[in-house]
Structure formats: C-alpha cells, structure tokens
Design an enzyme around this catalytic site. Structure first.
Site, PDB file in Angstrom:
ATOM      1  N   LEU A 144       0.853  -1.179   0.000  1.00 45.18           N
ATOM      2  CA  LEU A 144       0.000   0.000   0.000  1.00 45.18           C
ATOM      3  C   LEU A 144       0.892   1.232   0.000  1.00 45.18           C
ATOM      4  O   LEU A 144       1.993   1.213   0.560  1.00 45.18           O
ATOM      5  CB  LEU A 144      -0.878   0.053   1.267  1.00 45.18           C
ATOM      6  CG  LEU A 144      -2.049  -0.908   1.390  1.00 45.18           C
ATOM      7  CD1 LEU A 144      -2.805  -0.608   2.679  1.00 45.18           C
ATOM      8  CD2 LEU A 144      -2.990  -0.803   0.199  1.00 45.18           C
ATOM      9  N   ASP A 145       0.412   2.318  -0.605  1.00 46.89           N
ATOM     10  CA  ASP A 145       1.120   3.589  -0.505  1.00 46.89           C
ATOM     11  C   ASP A 145       1.373   3.934   0.955  1.00 46.89           C
ATOM     12  O   ASP A 145       0.564   3.600   1.836  1.00 46.89           O
ATOM     13  CB  ASP A 145       0.286   4.725  -1.116  1.00 46.89           C
ATOM     14  CG  ASP A 145       0.153   4.626  -2.619  1.00 46.89           C
ATOM     15  OD1 ASP A 145       0.948   3.907  -3.235  1.00 46.89           O
ATOM     16  OD2 ASP A 145      -0.754   5.278  -3.164  1.00 46.89           O
ATOM     17  N   ARG A 146       2.458   4.636   1.202  1.00 48.30           N
ATOM     18  CA  ARG A 146       2.782   5.042   2.572  1.00 48.30           C
ATOM     19  C   ARG A 146       1.650   5.850   3.188  1.00 48.30           C
ATOM     20  O   ARG A 146       1.355   5.725   4.384  1.00 48.30           O
ATOM     21  CB  ARG A 146       4.071   5.868   2.565  1.00 48.30           C
ATOM     22  CG  ARG A 146       4.589   6.243   3.953  1.00 48.30           C
ATOM     23  CD  ARG A 146       5.899   6.990   3.860  1.00 48.30           C
ATOM     24  NE  ARG A 146       5.716   8.292   3.252  1.00 48.30           N
ATOM     25  CZ  ARG A 146       5.401   9.399   3.925  1.00 48.30           C
ATOM     26  NH1 ARG A 146       5.206   9.346   5.236  1.00 48.30           N
ATOM     27  NH2 ARG A 146       5.265  10.548   3.293  1.00 48.30           N
ATOM     28  N   THR A 148      -1.559   5.690   2.515  1.00 48.53           N
ATOM     29  CA  THR A 148      -2.815   4.951   2.590  1.00 48.53           C
ATOM     30  C   THR A 148      -2.767   3.967   3.755  1.00 48.53           C
ATOM     31  O   THR A 148      -1.778   3.265   3.946  1.00 48.53           O
ATOM     32  CB  THR A 148      -3.057   4.176   1.284  1.00 48.53           C
ATOM     33  OG1 THR A 148      -3.062   5.092   0.181  1.00 48.53           O
ATOM     34  CG2 THR A 148      -4.386   3.440   1.325  1.00 48.53           C
ATOM     35  N   HIS A 241      -1.276   4.842  -7.481  1.00 51.08           N
ATOM     36  CA  HIS A 241      -2.132   5.996  -7.158  1.00 51.08           C
ATOM     37  C   HIS A 241      -3.450   5.979  -7.933  1.00 51.08           C
ATOM     38  O   HIS A 241      -4.121   7.013  -8.053  1.00 51.08           O
ATOM     39  CB  HIS A 241      -1.417   7.328  -7.443  1.00 51.08           C
ATOM     40  CG  HIS A 241      -0.211   7.558  -6.591  1.00 51.08           C
ATOM     41  ND1 HIS A 241       0.573   8.693  -6.722  1.00 51.08           N
ATOM     42  CD2 HIS A 241       0.361   6.819  -5.609  1.00 51.08           C
ATOM     43  CE1 HIS A 241       1.572   8.632  -5.862  1.00 51.08           C
ATOM     44  NE2 HIS A 241       1.464   7.499  -5.172  1.00 51.08           N
TER      45      HIS A 241
END
Length: 313
Positions: A144-146, A148, A241
């Site tokens: 996961l994105d940092r 999120t 994203h």
C-alpha cells in the site's frame, strides 16, 4: 541451459527487522579486488567502503570479513548492513487482524511505508512486524502507498511468497477501499472509471494520458453529509495511485491528498495531523495453500468523517 547456483542464506542477522544488503559480483567484469568493484558500484564513496571493510562490516558467504585486498571472484556474494537513516517514528501501531502458520494480515496505519524503500527503512510495517511477531522471514505479498492505511497481506514462509503474490497478479483478490472526499450532488454515481495512467520515475504524481485504459475503478457513494461523502472504491486493476487519480479526475479529490489535483509542498517531518482519507477496507481471497475462504475488514476510522473538526484542526 546452465542453471544459476542457488542464492545462499545470509550470514548476517537482520537489524531492526531490516535485511542486510546482498550483492553478487558480476561475471564478465574484471576488477583487481572486491573493494575496487564495490567503490565503483556503490554510491557511498571510497572512504565509506574502506571504513566498512576495515571494521569487518562487509562479509562473505561464511560470515568472514572481506579484507581490502581480497581478489575479485566473479559470482561471489557479499553482505553488509547499510547505516539506517535517522527516521521519525510514526506514532501509530500496526494491528494484526489475522495470523496463521502461512500468512499475517495487518492493518497498516497512515504514514507508515509497507516495506523498506528510500528513506523509510526501519519505520515500515514489514520491519515492525518482523520484530513484533518474532518472524524474521516475513515478507509482503503486495504494497500500500505510505499515505494509505488499511489491510496488507504478509507471508510467513519465503518459499510460499510467490504463490500468494500470484493472487494479486492474477486478480484473484477482491479489494475494497473507502475514502472521504467532497460531495458533488451533480456527479452521477455509481460509475466505472477507465483511463490510462502513467507514473514516471522521479515524478511524484501519476497522470492520465491518451491510450488504451490500464486502470479501472468502480466508484460509489455510501453516504453524505455537510458537503462530504464516504465513497466505496473498488479497483479492478492496480496502477500506482489509481484511486487517487480517478477521484481527482471526478472532481472530488480525496481529503488530505498532497498530490492530487495539485502537488503541494512537502509535509513537515513529524506532522501527522491530516492523514490521507483513504483506507484499504477489505481483502477477500481463497488461500492458495490451505484452501480457506478469507474475508478481512479493517475497523480503522477515517477521521474526516467521524470527527472532521479534529482531523482538519
């Protein structure tokens, strides 16, 4: 076809849940010494490499320190630990939602990277869980994105990692996200968003371009009040994203997003006040090893919905 020899196990233990760096000396290259190759290959510089060699921090397969004058041997492995960066601690915990002998499902907080990358090394969900659970072999099946929060699947046994990663590659995992964003009563939802998204190395924000769609997202409103709405977002693909780009393209960018629709100035180190209001809410899949049917749901609250003034303040 000649098979490559298997990679030997690391002679160095993890530090703070972080694996040592492993390098294989290339065949076909001609260097007088291992030291000369490392100076040319690594960006640290000759002074740093020499200091590491002198302190015994670079070792061979048997864990023996590599001396400065060791002859270059093509195919040889060396290991070392980089100095960990000075990282600000993310003041939120990683919650374990489920654990068995094969997998760990964790609920990652906002601001914590999933795996070591760039300046985020020890302050990552993977490094924390390795220490917290005492499982040094733990690896991530996806990321996961940092910024999120939400559910991430980790694998206990390295030999099974590819099997679980194939779930995501083959789209055999059902994923649901939840976001808080402005409410636009004129926006017709639910709908499927389709576009082509590209993310260039070194550029913070991804962008939509002309061409065959490679990103598909289902967007629907769960409820709305006071000019804001809770959205359920279901990605059918996994572009970088993707959900953030699609919500911005709809004219309702996710609250707290520093990249979409415009890139804002970097958030000060240690500023955790307004997290991106996006959470990976649910994961559903059939375990490819045990055959168990799993559905996991994150209980994590999005504060811009539950307490907007607190989040915005």
């Amino acid at each position: 076809m000649r098979r490559r020899s298997p990679i030997p196990p690391s002679p160095l233990p993890q530090q703070e849940g972080v694996d040592p760096v492993r390098l294989r000396l290339p065949t076909g290259d001609e260097w007088a010494t291992v030291r000369d190759h490392l100076v040319a290959r690594l960006a640290a510089g000759a002074g740093v490499i020499d200091a590491m060699l002198d302190r015994g921090r670079i070792v061979d397969v048997a864990g023996r320190p590599v001396p400065r004058d060791m002859a270059y041997v093509p195919g040889m492995f060396v290991w070392f630990h980089r100095d960990l960066p000075d990282e600000e601690r993310v003041p939120f915990e990683v919650d374990v939602v489920y654990r068995d002998e094969h997998v760990v499902v964790a609920d990652k907080p906002h601001f914590l990277a999933t795996t070591p990358r760039g300046s985020h090394v020890a302050e990552t969900a993977l490094a924390r869980l390795r220490k917290q659970l005492g499982v040094p072999t733990l690896g991530a099946a996806h990321r996961l994105d940092r910024l999120t929060a939400g559910l991430v699947l980790f694998i206990v046994r390295p030999e099974e990692r590819g099997t679980y990663q194939s779930l995501f590659r083959d789209k055999r995992v059902a994923k649901e996200y939840e976001a808080v964003a402005p409410h636009d009563p004129a926006l017709v939802l639910p709908r499927t968003m389709r576009s082509r998204i590209v993310k260039e190395r070194g550029v913070l924000a991804a962008r939509e371009v002309e061409g065959e769609p490679n990103a598909v997202s289902w967007v629907e409103v769960l409820e709305h009040r006071n000019g804001r709405a809770r959205y359920r977002l279901t990605p059918r693909t996994g572009q970088t994203h993707q959900l953030r780009v699609h919500m911005s393209a709809l004219g309702v960018p996710i609250l707290g997003d520093p990249l979409y629709p415009v890139v804002t100035g970097p958030v000060a180190v240690g500023d955790f006040r307004r997290p991106l209001q996006l959470v990976a809410r649910a994961l559903e899949f059939t375990d490819p090893v045990t055959g168990r049917e799993h559905r996991f749901v994150s209980p994590r609250a999005l504060r811009a919905w539950s307490s907007y003034e607190e989040w915005a303040g």
